[in-house]
Design a protein around this motif. Structure first.
Motif, short mmCIF file in Angstrom:
data_model
loop_
_atom_site.label_atom_id
_atom_site.label_comp_id
_atom_site.label_asym_id
_atom_site.label_seq_id
_atom_site.Cartn_x
_atom_site.Cartn_y
_atom_site.Cartn_z
N THR A 25 -6.77 1.12 -2.38
CA THR A 25 -6.88 -0.33 -2.33
C THR A 25 -5.70 -0.95 -1.60
N TYR A 64 0.83 -1.20 0.00
CA TYR A 64 0.00 0.00 0.00
C TYR A 64 0.87 1.25 0.00
N ARG A 92 -9.19 -0.39 -7.81
CA ARG A 92 -8.31 0.72 -8.19
C ARG A 92 -8.85 1.45 -9.41
N ALA A 147 -9.10 -6.47 -6.82
CA ALA A 147 -8.16 -5.37 -6.56
C ALA A 147 -8.05 -4.43 -7.75
N THR A 157 -4.23 -4.57 -0.46
CA THR A 157 -4.41 -5.97 -0.87
C THR A 157 -3.65 -6.91 0.06
N VAL A 205 -8.73 -5.76 0.08
CA VAL A 205 -8.97 -6.97 -0.69
C VAL A 205 -8.38 -8.15 0.08
#
Length: 281
Positions: A82, A17, A76, A72, A84, A64
């Protein structure tokens, strides 16, 4: 089950992230969605998200949960921040990660909703207003006070049974314990012990009530999911596990309060959260 945060899966998700988004801060309101294999339903949910509500900016965060489809990429592409997780752990673990991320990145309020389109995002101001006006710390929708399109009799009966059980255990009347459209001060879920990987809604609610936070219910609408299928599984098994979580959380919190009082010698009043004491006074 460990409550350590971050664990290895969280670490990987947060690292990815940060690499993608850098050191940003969220808007005051973060709408948090835990999503697992929801590539078909998610676009309509995200396209309907507001950018402001009650005069505050709104960001959308999708966590996600180890999806094997294009969830995912869809998130986005439709403008959501997002995060993940590389491994599927369950909705509870995904939301726990989202609560921490929202707090770390400067959000004031966090709102949870589902990726399947069952909740009316247009009702967001109804959830937020009691928080902004300092009338509540945690606001949850209720299909019993509002309406539901779910035709399954067993699920509807379960809603009544669990509401009665939580109300009896906590001493506060609750009509719907598992409504996924909720809003709260960002510090609230981060101050509650959350262990459940999957059946997290009742754990959070019982924990919040046990810690003396001000809880309010609002009439809300619950619709049929837009696409895909429920991940909750068999109704009977779901009911058994849900009941076990409710009772387990209540017993755990009750034991923790007794230990706190015993070790500190403080009164019951002193065990209440600061917001709860302020509201009562």
């Amino acid at each position: 089950m460990s409550t350590t945060f971050p664990d290895e899966v969280d670490e990987q998700a947060l690292a990815e992230y940060t690499a993608r988004y850098g050191d940003h801060n969220f808007a005051p309101v973060v709408v948090l969605i835990a999503a697992y294999n929801e590539e078909d339903a998610l676009p309509a949910v995200l396209d309907g998200m507001p950018t402001t509500s009650c005069g505050l900016g709104v960001d959308t965060l999708v966590v996600v949960d180890g999806a094997t489809d294009a969830t995912a990429e869809v998130a986005r592409r439709h403008g959501a921040y997002t995060c993940t997780a590389p491994q599927n752990r369950g909705q509870g673990a995904a939301l726990r990660l989202g609560y921490r991320l929202a707090a770390q990145r400067g959000a004031r309020y966090v709102v949870t909703t589902d990726a399947d389109g069952q909740y009316e995002i247009g009702e967001l101001p109804t959830l937020l207003r009691p928080l902004i006006d300092d009338e509540a710390d945690f606001v949850t929708g209720s299909r019993r006070l509002g309406s539901s399109e779910n035709p399954q009799l067993l699920r509807r009966v379960g809603t009544y049974v669990f509401a009665w059980l939580v109300s009896a255990l906590t001493g506060q009347r609750i009509t719907d314990t598992s409504f996924g459209f909720r809003a709260m001060r960002v510090e609230v879920p981060n101050s509650v012990r959350l262990e459940q990987q999957q059946y997290q809604s009742s754990e959070l609610l019982v924990g919040v009530l046990a810690r003396g936070y001000r809880v309010r219910e609002c009439a809300m609408t619950m619709r049929q999911r837009l696409a895909g299928f429920s991940k909750k599984g068999n109704n009977v098994l779901y009911g058994y596990r849900y009941t076990r979580v409710v009772l387990g959380t209540w017993l755990r919190e009750r034991k923790a309060r007794r230990m706190d009082r015993s070790s500190s010698g403080s009164s019951v009043d002193e065990q209440l959260s600061e917001p709860a004491r302020a509201a009562r006074d």
